[in-house]
Write an enzyme that holds these catalytic residues in place. Structure first.
Site, short mmCIF file in Angstrom:
data_model
loop_
_atom_site.label_atom_id
_atom_site.label_comp_id
_atom_site.label_asym_id
_atom_site.label_seq_id
_atom_site.Cartn_x
_atom_site.Cartn_y
_atom_site.Cartn_z
N ALA A 65 -5.11 27.48 -24.45
CA ALA A 65 -4.64 27.23 -23.16
C ALA A 65 -3.61 27.67 -22.49
O ALA A 65 -3.30 27.52 -21.35
CB ALA A 65 -4.41 25.41 -23.42
N SER A 66 -3.05 28.88 -23.42
CA SER A 66 -2.01 29.56 -23.02
C SER A 66 -0.78 28.69 -22.29
O SER A 66 -0.29 27.83 -23.03
CB SER A 66 -2.60 30.52 -22.10
OG SER A 66 -1.65 31.49 -21.71
N HIS A 67 -0.56 28.97 -21.24
CA HIS A 67 0.56 28.22 -20.40
C HIS A 67 0.19 27.04 -19.88
O HIS A 67 1.06 26.38 -19.04
CB HIS A 67 1.32 29.22 -19.70
CG HIS A 67 0.47 29.88 -18.46
ND1 HIS A 67 -0.54 30.81 -18.89
CD2 HIS A 67 0.21 29.40 -17.19
CE1 HIS A 67 -1.01 31.17 -17.74
NE2 HIS A 67 -0.68 30.19 -16.63
#
Length: 175
Positions: A65-67
């Protein structure tokens, strides 16, 4: 060696269902005749980049989902150089995606026995490569007993950061 034979490396982070999504990605690639490598458990993105290059793969995928907010998950694509996809590869990939007329045209049921699970061997090579980046091994040795507190904050560095610090000669790591 053809593009499909070079393969794709797949890694994932600690987000909800990342491991399941990574396996499904591997099965879809595998079902479509693409050699697949799948990390045995979560790994940091820099190791994915390293593995793509080390294994001579065509590309890599990181399920993350990264950031973005924790409810989400995503898919980051990497090219054979270990970097994220850029032009012209991005538009070429989208051109192929746009040729798909329906979900039924995508083979989804791969053979799990044809997925190559990777882990410690790549970890060891990655850690050795990181150790080779040290600018001052003498300083590391001098301060090897320095107390270091590390928390991955639910991140993928949970195993490799402490291992890398120990590899550099630091032996008083609290995690």
């Amino acid at each position: 060696q053809g593009t499909q034979d070079k393969g794709v490396v797949i890694s994932y982070d600690s987000r909800r269902m990342s491991d399941e999504f990574s396996l499904q990605t591997a099965l879809i690639l595998n079902a479509n005749g693409i050699k697949t490598y799948l990390f045995e458990n979560l790994r940091p993105v820099p190791e994915l980049s390293f593995a793509v290059r080390e294994l001579g793969c065509q590309s890599g995928v990181n399920i993350t989902a990264s950031h973005n907010p924790k409810e989400y998950n995503g898919y980051k694509a990497y090219w054979s150089d270990g970097a994220q996809i850029i032009a012209p590869h991005d538009t070429n990939i989208i051109d192929h995606v746009n040729k798909i007329t329906g979900i039924e045209s995508v083979k989804m049921q791969g053979d799990p026995s044809k997925i190559e699970i990777i882990g410690k061997e790549i970890d060891d090579k990655f850690l050795a490569a990181i150790k080779g980046l040290s600018l001052s091994p003498e300083t590391n040795a001098k301060y090897g007993d320095m107390k270091i507190v590390y928390t991955p904050i639910h991140g993928t560095g949970v195993e490799l950061i402490p291992a890398s610090l120990r590899n550099y000669g630091f032996n008083n790591i609290i995690n």
